[in-house]
Design an enzyme around this catalytic site. Structure first.
Site, PDB file in Angstrom:
ATOM      1  CG  LEU A 139      -1.938  -1.093   1.381  1.00 30.88           C
ATOM      2  CD1 LEU A 139      -2.704  -0.920   2.696  1.00 30.88           C
ATOM      3  CD2 LEU A 139      -2.904  -1.107   0.211  1.00 30.88           C
ATOM      4  CG  ASP A 140       0.606   4.116  -3.077  1.00 35.46           C
ATOM      5  OD1 ASP A 140       1.468   3.310  -3.472  1.00 35.46           O
ATOM      6  OD2 ASP A 140      -0.293   4.588  -3.805  1.00 35.46           O
ATOM      7  CE  LYS A 141       4.899   9.283   4.564  1.00 32.72           C
ATOM      8  NZ  LYS A 141       5.736  10.502   4.390  1.00 32.72           N
TER       9      LYS A 141
END
Length: 325
Positions: A139-141
């Site tokens: 998952l993106d930051k």
């Protein structure tokens, strides 16, 4: 060493990879392993073609049998850190985690520590023997929500296969700019942006990517949607929704400048201006347990900032309605 403690895989070369270099073919078949590690297995004879040792540059042909039997090695050199984890489910094979927005998954330039991997090495030290410390999807930051981590080789192999065959179900919730009239499917290939290297984009040379979205709730100038992925490309939902002119609220990379709809109250303006991450949350995950074969599903609630955004958008609708009377 028993096969359960070894990295074992077997593939028949598919039509799409026929007449490709061996190292290129196995990189496509086993993307969870680095190219350098795959090449070292080829050279050492741990990876064979039809029972024979080949060179990385040798071509493979349709239906050739590629087999791997290698001892696991420590895959990561990062440090364990005592970072708290919101664990939704765990057993000897799986860790299912509710990741908060702001937590980087993998150490990288600018984020050498304080990441999910550092936390995993502390909580489950056995993941250091797995490719990418057991991370099979990211998952993106600044995307919150549910993700699964392998903590055994059996689980790693199974989860990667489920991702590749698209049998793992992943659903997200997002708030996008604009009022959608109905659900739809975005089928558009995604690859590196031709001019901005930090961005992905819809490009003809990209990899196939399919996103289905449906409406949950409509507001005055925004829409709450649920998205389901058939593929898992980098930034997929963010890129696809921006491609159809409905970028995610707060997206710093694909959202463009803040757009305030006509009639926006000062209260809503403040909420939208202060929402500094993409409004994206991984809500649900469904997969087959790597050992039992049981179909398991988990769902995690929306975080407070996302709920606050929805509440402000609902209040704005009520304020507009009250002004009409």
């Amino acid at each position: 060493m028993s096969s359960e403690n070894r990295i074992v895989a077997s593939f028949a070369v598919p039509p799409a990879l026929s007449d490709r270099r061996l190292d290129q073919a196995v990189a496509e078949l086993m993307p969870e392993h680095s190219r350098s590690r795959l090449q070292s297995w080829i050279r050492s004879g741990a990876l064979t073609v039809n029972g024979e040792v080949r060179r990385p540059k040798d071509k493979v042909m349709l239906s050739d049998r590629i087999e791997l039997d290698a001892e696991p090695e420590a895959q990561v050199t990062w440090q364990a850190e005592a970072i708290s984890l919101d664990i939704v489910y765990e057993d000897e094979h799986l860790l299912v985690i509710n990741k908060p927005a702001g937590l980087v998954v993998h150490p990288a330039a600018g984020h050498a520590d304080g990441t999910l991997v550092n936390a995993l090495l502390n909580y489950a030290p056995e993941v250091e023997n797995l490719p990418r410390a057991g991370i099979v999807h990211r998952l993106d930051k600044d995307t919150s929500g549910i993700m699964v981590v392998a903590r055994s080789l059996i689980a790693h192999t199974s989860l990667v296969d489920q991702l590749q065959t698209r049998s793992m179900g992943r659903e997200y919730e997002a708030v996008v700019v604009g009022t959608l009239t109905g659900g739809a499917t975005v089928d558009a290939p995604i690859g590196r942006h031709p001019h901005e290297r930090k961005k992905m984009g819809v490009v003809k040379s990209g990899k196939p990517a399919v996103t289905h979205y449906r409406l949950i709730e409509r507001f005055a100038a925004h829409t709450h949607v649920r998205c389901k992925l058939e593929s898992g490309r980098t930034h997929q939902i963010r890129v696809h929704m921006a491609h159809v002119k409905h970028p995610l609220v707060g997206d710093p990379l694909y959202g463009g400048r803040l757009r305030l709809p006509k009639g926006t109250t000062e209260e809503l303006r403040q909420v939208l201006s202060a929402f500094h991450r993409q409004a994206l949350h991984a809500r649900q995950l469904t997969l087959e347990h790597p050992e039992t074969g049981e179909i398991l599903s988990w769902e995690v609630p929306l975080p407070e900032d996302f709920l606050g955004l929805l509440a402000a958008l609902r209040k704005h609708v009520k304020d507009l309605e009250s002004d009409e009377f």
